[in-house]
Design an enzyme around this catalytic site. Structure first.
Site, mmCIF file in Angstrom:
data_model
loop_
_atom_site.group_PDB
_atom_site.id
_atom_site.type_symbol
_atom_site.label_atom_id
_atom_site.label_comp_id
_atom_site.label_asym_id
_atom_site.label_seq_id
_atom_site.Cartn_x
_atom_site.Cartn_y
_atom_site.Cartn_z
ATOM 1 N N LYS A 200 17.229 28.298 8.241
ATOM 2 C CA LYS A 200 16.150 28.042 7.282
ATOM 3 C C LYS A 200 16.688 28.159 5.863
ATOM 4 C CE LYS A 200 11.652 29.703 5.835
ATOM 5 N NZ LYS A 200 10.584 30.683 6.000
ATOM 6 N N GLU A 206 26.314 34.922 9.117
ATOM 7 C CA GLU A 206 26.821 34.617 10.459
ATOM 8 C C GLU A 206 26.889 33.110 10.695
ATOM 9 O OE1 GLU A 206 24.416 36.785 9.728
ATOM 10 O OE2 GLU A 206 24.438 38.519 11.077
ATOM 11 N N GLY A 261 10.939 32.228 10.094
ATOM 12 C CA GLY A 261 12.091 32.018 10.979
ATOM 13 C C GLY A 261 11.755 32.275 12.442
ATOM 14 N N ARG A 262 11.080 33.394 12.712
ATOM 15 C CA ARG A 262 10.797 33.746 14.116
ATOM 16 C C ARG A 262 9.634 32.944 14.697
ATOM 17 N NH1 ARG A 262 10.304 37.661 10.459
ATOM 18 N NH2 ARG A 262 8.300 38.632 10.023
ATOM 19 N N GLU A 347 10.466 42.442 14.162
ATOM 20 C CA GLU A 347 10.694 42.011 12.773
ATOM 21 C C GLU A 347 9.348 41.817 12.065
ATOM 22 O OE1 GLU A 347 12.824 38.200 11.466
ATOM 23 O OE2 GLU A 347 14.488 39.613 11.436
ATOM 24 N N HIS A 378 15.873 48.058 39.675
ATOM 25 C CA HIS A 378 17.073 48.780 40.097
ATOM 26 C C HIS A 378 17.835 49.344 38.908
ATOM 27 C CE1 HIS A 378 16.388 47.340 44.174
ATOM 28 N NE2 HIS A 378 15.919 46.267 43.557
ATOM 29 N N LYS A 489 22.316 43.504 4.687
ATOM 30 C CA LYS A 489 23.052 42.282 4.332
ATOM 31 C C LYS A 489 23.822 42.518 3.038
ATOM 32 C CE LYS A 489 19.741 38.971 6.301
ATOM 33 N NZ LYS A 489 18.780 37.912 6.006
#
Ligand code: F6P
Length: 523
Positions: A200, A206, A261-262, A347, A378, A489
């Protein structure tokens, strides 16, 4: 306005929770009223929410609905759909719902134009008319993005693998760990690979680092910058930065600041999904989400699935001491769903000041975690059954498996799912051997989908998006910003500097200096 914990609706719930506790309330006993399932379940399309196995009575729900009214949930729902700037700290609307409006009802030509552009692009790639630098068709697509530009597309692509056109292999690269991009590139042929840079902001460290690696790898094989246009496309609000990277403006897909973004998998950020499953299935994903939007916008609060889920979450966190919520899809294809929900929920709700900037005086966002069933049985289910924390569970199950699933084995899967929620609720007393005693009375929701298809998955995701929004409204916090991630950041730039500059290192704390020295010694 009084602080939330001293407001009338909160106080009433507080007193009620103490009454329930002192009366020895047992979930299982509520089924003596044989209408509990009927009264405590909701259906929307091919989704059924069974919330009857919760630690709540009809009175609890009435009081929770009073809280919803007190906190203005109905007005907040209307405000979101109306495009009001409910993301106040960034002065923005949160209009992901506009991305999935049917074309005829969509007042935003830019959304329709983008869908058309996606359609043309997907057709060109699928038909083979879009070719790479040596004339071959594309066989592999790599989505480079992180957070919302990765988790949603990756989760949906995996969930809907049975709907894949089969024409392409999809890969997702997110981590700044160079192993991620390198191990992916190793499998690929540059002549038939397409990279989607999904960001965005187009400023995320990254994504930038991985995109540069991919670019270098590509040029090392092709050695012709003009061919980048055939192998790199981008999705961003930051068209300038994308062009500076070398993306042909023709290959740029837009995004808008009113898409968080999410909440962005419905936009061109979902291009990897569309390439995997085709545009028709992508439209069906949007349609399923839209159906849930309409339910959320129109249903009365007591019949409103996202509202009911949010009220229960606030109930457990606010009055019963729950600090986490397990999400367990009994579907291998949905194994990435808990990861997606972590960003969506944590977030959005990891805040401790209200939208008005006041400290929030009750517990807000809880820890979302989970993994696919039956595997989880398990590993972590022991803690759910006999641990000391109260951990409400959302079970997600599919009535029908996919076309090739062995029907008996699918039934075994469902039997496992249902028996776990039963065991959590019923428990089993054992006065002789304490370690064999199951206290029971542990709450859960079960979300049953008729089957996993694009439409139903769209509804399921939208359900959780809206649940999260209602939680934020109940607490009075902003679900659409994420200022908490900024500091880390910024500091990462200082640490990068400290690796190479001893003066910058001296400015850091002793622990960080010690770690940097040890890294230097070992690297
Ligand atoms: O780190 C947080 C975040 O801003 C998320 O909200 C977002 O989904 C992710 O980073 C990626 O951001 P972008 O799409 O701008 O690269």
């Amino acid at each position: 306005m009084p602080a939330l914990s001293s407001s009338p609706a909160w106080q009433a719930l507080q007193a009620h929770s103490e009454d329930l506790r002192s009366s020895g309330f047992r979930i299982a006993e509520q089924f003596r009223d044989s209408n509990r399932f009927r009264d405590f379940s909701l259906r929307q399309g091919e989704l059924l929410l069974d919330y009857s196995k919760n630690y709540c009575s009809p009175d609890t729900l009435t009081l929770l609905l009073d809280l919803a009214e007190q906190q203005g949930v109905s007005a907040a729902i209307a405000a979101m759909f109306a495009g009001e700037h409910i993301n106040a700290s960034e002065d923005r609307a949160a209009l992901h719902t506009a991305l999935r409006l049917p074309a005829a009802a969509n007042p935003r030509p830019e959304v329709l134009a983008c869908l058309n552009k996606m359609n043309d692009f997907v057709s060109a790639i699928h038909s083979g008319s879009w070719t790479g630098f040596d004339g071959q068709a594309i066989t592999d697509v790599v989505n480079i993005g992180i957070g919302g530009s990765d988790l949603g597309p990756a989760m949906v692509t995996e969930a809907l693998a049975d709907f894949a056109s089969g024409k392409l292999r999809l890969h997702f690269v997110s981590n700044i760990d160079p192993n991620h991009v390198q191990s992916t590139l190793k499998q690929l042929n540059p002549a038939t690979t397409l990279f989607i840079i999904a960001s965005k902001s187009f400023r995320t460290q990254e994504t930038h680092a991985n995109a540069q690696q991919a670019r270098r790898w590509f040029l090392a094989h092709c050695n012709d910058e003009s061919q980048i246009a055939k192998h790199f496309v981008a999705i961003s609000t930051n068209l300038q930065a994308a062009q500076a990277f070398g993306i042909d403006p023709e290959n740029l897909f837009p995004l808008w600041d009113w898409v968080g973004g999410r909440y962005s998998l419905w936009s061109a950020i979902g291009l990897s999904i569309a390439l995997a499953i085709g545009m028709k299935n992508f439209q069906s994903l949007l349609a399923g989400a839209h159906a849930m939007d309409e339910h959320f916008r129109q249903a009365a609060l007591q019949e409103n699935m996202p509202v009911v889920l949010a009220l229960l979450a606030v109930w457990y966190g606010g009055f019963l001491g729950a600090r986490s919520n397990a999400v367990v899809p009994y579907a291998h294809r949905l194994r990435e769903f808990p990861l997606f929900l972590q960003q969506l929920s944590m977030e959005s709700l990891g805040k401790s000041v209200t939208s008005a900037g006041e400290p929030l005086d009750v517990a807000s966002g809880d820890v979302i975690w989970g993994a696919e069933g039956s595997n989880g049985q398990h590993s972590f289910f022991q803690l759910l059954h006999q641990g000391s924390d109260l951990i409400p569970v959302d079970f997600i199950a599919l009535a029908r498996g996919n076309a090739n699933a062995d029907p008996v084995q699918h039934q075994q899967l469902l039997a496992n799912c249902l028996s776990q929620s039963m065991a959590l609720m019923q428990g089993r007393a054992n006065s002789e051997q304490a370690h064999r005693h199951y206290a029971g009375n542990k709450p859960s929701n079960t979300l049953l989908l008729a089957e996993l298809n694009p439409y139903n998955l769209g509804s399921l995701i939208a359900l959780y998006e809206h649940k999260v929004y209602v939680q934020s409204v109940l607490w009075g916090i902003n679900a659409f910003d994420q200022w908490g991630v900024e500091l880390g950041k910024e500091l990462s730039d200082s640490v990068m500097q400290a690796f190479v500059d001893s003066e910058a290192k001296q400015a850091l704390d002793e622990s960080s200096r010690g770690l940097i020295d040890q890294i230097a010694e070992w690297s």
